[in-house]
Enzyme design. Structure first.
Site: not given
Ligand code: R5P
Length: 316
Positions: A41-42, A99, A172, A195, A226, A228
């Protein structure tokens, strides 16, 4: 007499298409790299010997699997250094681990700092990144960091549609400044969704600031992972009476896990991202991808030509 090119563009295994586009923009030949895995795997990596005396530019975004892409990058940088490259620039259009830029709980590391420390240990001289999630990356990075933004490119793409009756939305609080800047340029109002992230997959909305009723939202963020965040914001906006015609614009379209299914259920008019990571097949969802290669090539020219990187930062 053939004059040897002063630079060489190399690519890890993540996004050779983008590396080729950057090499073409710079008018350079593409340096073939050999990466493979040993049976245990290296990762093994090898760069061409003609990198000697050149400014090596290694293109390697670090989406999933981030560890593989980072390890390849470290090995390629070390190989360039040991093969006599004059300098090593890591061009990381999507910079993962950004992040995780602080200790949120007792007992946790600071992954972003560690990633840049390892880039330094691998003898990387400069890093170029685009819309890194951590806005203070230049201060955190232990390697000189050129932080570019795709904002002018996203703005151009958004402007191609009609902006009348729109509202620019931050899904957010982290995207608030971005939304305000875009709204100001477009001359539209801005709105903000409050959010809270519950898990890596799920988020919860606690409120909405701004008037969205009857307006078509343009939701802006640095990345879609994702989906979300976008899904939760979109549902909040629809409940608040926005027009059922969403534009989503983000620099990095990672589209992991349930992202595409989540987006497919929303009344989406346009999804705009850049080509910072390889394209994910998205049946039923038309995704517009803006080319980063011209901006990245400008940044490389500026960095190695001794010009101000502002040229690359302000390209529209
Ligand atoms: C988070 O603060 C980022 O700016 C994005 O809003 C976030 O990473 C998006 O992630 P997901 O699509 O999983 O909600």
């Amino acid at each position: 007499m053939i004059v040897p090119e002063p630079q060489m563009v190399l690519s890890g295994s993540c996004h050779p298409q983008l590396a080729r586009r950057i090499a073409a923009e710079l008018g350079l030949k593409f340096g073939d790299v050999a990466t493979s895995r040993f049976p245990d795997g290296e990762i093994s990596a090898r760069v061409p010997e003609r990198v000697r005396g050149k400014q090596a530019i290694i293109v390697q975004p670090t989406p999933n699997p981030g560890e593989q892409h980072l390890m390849e990058l470290y090995l390629l940088a070390d190989a360039c250094h040991r093969s006599g490259a004059r300098s090593v620039t890591a061009l990381i259009p999507y910079f993962g681990y950004a992040r995780q830029d602080r200790r949120t709980k007792a007992g946790s590391p600071i992954p972003l700092r560690l990633v840049t420390d390892l880039l330094r240990a691998a003898r990387v001289d400069h890093v170029i990144g685009v819309d890194v999630h951590c806005a203070t990356i230049e201060a955190i990075s232990s390697v000189p960091f050129e932080h570019l933004t795709a904002l002018p490119l996203l703005l151009n793409a958004i402007r191609h549609g009609s902006v009348a009756g729109r509202v620019v939305v931050a899904p957010d609080l982290g995207a608030t400044k971005l939304a305000q800047r875009i709204a100001k340029v477009l001359g539209t109002p801005a709105a903000f969704v409050h959010k809270e992230r519950r898990t890596g997959l799920d988020v919860e909305v606690h409120g909405l600031t701004g008037e969205v009723a009857g307006r078509a939202p343009v939701i802006v963020d640095d990345m879609i992972s994702t989906g979300g965040t976008i899904e939760a914001a979109a549902k909040t906006l629809l409940e608040a009476g926005c027009a059922p015609s969403l534009t989503i614009a983000a620099t990095h379209g990672l589209f992991v896990g349930p992202a595409l299914e989540r987006l497919a259920q929303l009344p989406i008019e346009r999804v705009i991202v850049t080509d910072s990571v390889p394209e994910v097949p998205a049946a039923g969802l038309r995704i517009e991808r803006i080319a980063l290669a011209p901006m990245l090539a400008d940044a490389v020219r500026a960095l190695h030509g001794g010009q101000s990187i502002e040229l690359a930062r302000s390209r529209a």
